[in-house]
Write an enzyme that holds these catalytic residues in place. Structure first.
Site, short mmCIF file in Angstrom:
data_model
loop_
_atom_site.label_atom_id
_atom_site.label_comp_id
_atom_site.label_asym_id
_atom_site.label_seq_id
_atom_site.Cartn_x
_atom_site.Cartn_y
_atom_site.Cartn_z
N ASP A 10 0.87 -1.19 0.00
CA ASP A 10 0.00 0.00 0.00
C ASP A 10 0.90 1.24 0.00
O ASP A 10 2.09 1.15 0.30
CB ASP A 10 -0.91 0.01 1.24
CG ASP A 10 -1.83 1.24 1.28
OD1 ASP A 10 -2.37 1.61 0.21
OD2 ASP A 10 -1.99 1.85 2.35
N SER A 11 0.28 2.37 -0.30
CA SER A 11 1.02 3.64 -0.23
C SER A 11 1.44 3.95 1.20
O SER A 11 2.31 4.78 1.42
CB SER A 11 0.14 4.77 -0.75
OG SER A 11 -1.05 4.85 0.04
N TYR A 42 -0.87 8.68 -2.43
CA TYR A 42 -0.97 8.30 -3.84
C TYR A 42 -2.18 8.97 -4.51
O TYR A 42 -2.20 9.15 -5.72
CB TYR A 42 -1.15 6.78 -3.96
CG TYR A 42 0.13 5.98 -3.97
CD1 TYR A 42 1.35 6.56 -3.60
CD2 TYR A 42 0.12 4.64 -4.33
CE1 TYR A 42 2.52 5.80 -3.60
CE2 TYR A 42 1.28 3.88 -4.34
CZ TYR A 42 2.48 4.46 -3.97
OH TYR A 42 3.62 3.71 -3.97
N GLY A 43 -3.18 9.29 -3.69
CA GLY A 43 -4.43 9.84 -4.24
C GLY A 43 -4.23 11.10 -5.06
O GLY A 43 -5.05 11.43 -5.91
N CYS A 73 -4.40 -1.45 -2.00
CA CYS A 73 -4.56 -0.01 -2.22
C CYS A 73 -5.44 0.17 -3.45
O CYS A 73 -5.08 -0.30 -4.54
CB CYS A 73 -3.18 0.60 -2.45
SG CYS A 73 -3.21 2.36 -2.82
N THR A 75 -6.07 2.96 -5.01
CA THR A 75 -5.47 3.93 -5.93
C THR A 75 -4.35 3.28 -6.75
O THR A 75 -4.23 3.53 -7.95
CB THR A 75 -4.91 5.13 -5.12
OG1 THR A 75 -5.86 5.51 -4.13
CG2 THR A 75 -4.61 6.30 -6.02
N CYS A 184 -11.09 3.30 0.07
CA CYS A 184 -9.66 3.51 0.27
C CYS A 184 -9.30 2.67 1.49
O CYS A 184 -10.04 2.69 2.48
CB CYS A 184 -9.38 4.98 0.52
SG CYS A 184 -7.73 5.34 1.18
N THR A 185 -8.19 1.94 1.41
CA THR A 185 -7.90 0.97 2.48
C THR A 185 -7.53 1.65 3.81
O THR A 185 -7.49 0.98 4.84
CB THR A 185 -6.79 0.00 2.05
OG1 THR A 185 -5.64 0.75 1.61
CG2 THR A 185 -7.27 -0.89 0.93
N HIS A 186 -7.25 2.94 3.77
CA HIS A 186 -7.03 3.65 5.04
C HIS A 186 -8.33 3.84 5.83
O HIS A 186 -8.31 3.90 7.06
CB HIS A 186 -6.45 5.05 4.78
CG HIS A 186 -4.97 5.06 4.46
ND1 HIS A 186 -4.47 4.59 3.28
CD2 HIS A 186 -3.91 5.50 5.18
CE1 HIS A 186 -3.14 4.75 3.29
NE2 HIS A 186 -2.79 5.30 4.43
N1 DGL Z 1 -4.79 3.39 0.74
C1 DGL Z 1 -4.91 3.90 -0.57
C2 DGL Z 1 -6.19 3.44 -1.26
O1 DGL Z 1 -6.72 2.41 -0.95
C3 DGL Z 1 -4.65 5.33 -0.89
C4 DGL Z 1 -4.05 6.28 0.04
C5 DGL Z 1 -3.26 7.37 -0.63
O2 DGL Z 1 -3.84 8.35 -1.13
O3 DGL Z 1 -2.05 7.19 -0.66
O4 DGL Z 1 -6.66 4.07 -2.15
#
Ligand code: DGL
Length: 263
Positions: A10-11, A42-43, A73, A75, A184-186
């Protein structure tokens, strides 16, 4: 090969929400986790940049002998999964996608909200997902800049975070959404805070558990599921390993060794 590890990427720390589902479903597997915290978020990055990072991390996992790759992730998946599948046609690769299909099946109001990054919501892959599964429902999308940075800092509850989140969720509630996709996985780490802000009958959906099931299926088909009881989880970050180590117990419930990922 059965005892080889699985690479999860993931990012940042968001993929730990997916890692937890994988560990719960496949407790015998050894897991390698790379967080590209030095390049978060990453977004807001270009698809080309994200594709390069995916390719570097995939190469690293191959060197480590990983038997499969999970892009934990959304993204990174919309930007990079097609190239990775082309480059490694025989490697099981599992990507993430916002839970539009289950949300379309679950909604009673016919209105579904999607919280995700700008990169995910602007992608052709997301547009194709809506074309395929959202023809009979109304979908309200909401990019959420700033949330990822707060979670990376280990903030899951502060008043400032609550206020930021409120601004993203209120328009979804006002539009009549009864189902909110955490794309988003966060964001699953914000479930407790979100639940305190929305009516009880609104569902929050993410795809961590589905990804773990898909991984199990792909490994099972290839007779690659680990048999032994032993498992090991190793972490790398391109950001500050000390910070990662510090917030790990908050998001992963265990302490762990964290190495520097310098690619
Ligand atoms: N965790 C990432 C996702 O699922 C993105 C987070 C980021 O913007 O880096 O999209």
């Amino acid at each position: 090969m059965r005892e080889a590890p699985i690479g999860v990427f993931d990012s940042g720390v968001g993929g730990l929400s997916v890692l937890a589902e994988i560990q719960q479903r496949l407790p015998h597997e050894s897991l390698l986790y790379v967080a590209d915290c030095g390049n978060i978020p990453y977004g807001e990055k270009t698809p080309e940049f994200i594709r390069q990072r995916c390719s570097l991390v995939a190469g690293f996992f191959r060197e480590q002998g990983a038997k499969a790759l999970v892009l934990a992730c959304n993204t990174a998946t919309v930007a990079g999964v097609a190239d990775l599948r082309r480059d490694y046609p025989d490697w099981p690769i599992v990507g993430m996608e916002p839970a539009v299909k289950p949300a379309a099946a679950a909604t009673r109001s016919g209105v579904v909200g999607v919280l995700a990054t700008t990169g995910t919501l602007q992608s052709a892959k997301f547009a194709a997902l809506l074309d395929r599964f959202a023809t009979d429902i109304k979908v309200i999308t909401r990019p959420c800049p700033g949330l990822v940075e707060r979670i990376e800092a280990g903030d899951l509850h502060s008043p400032a975070l609550r206020q930021l989140l409120q601004g993203y969720v209120e328009p979804l509630l006002a539009a009549g959404c009864d189902t909110i996709i955490l794309g988003c996985t966060h964001y699953p780490f914000l479930k407790p805070l979100l639940k305190s802000m929305i009516p009880e009958d609104i569902s929050l959906i993410d795809t961590g558990a589905a990804v773990a099931r898909q991984l199990e299926r792909l490994l099972g088909e290839r007779e690659l599921l680990a048999a032994g009881p032993a498992r090991q989880t190793q972490f790398w970050t391109s950001g500050d390993p000390y910070h990662f180590r510090h917030i790990l117990p908050l998001l992963w419930k265990e302490a762990g060794a964290v190495q520097s990922f310098a690619l």
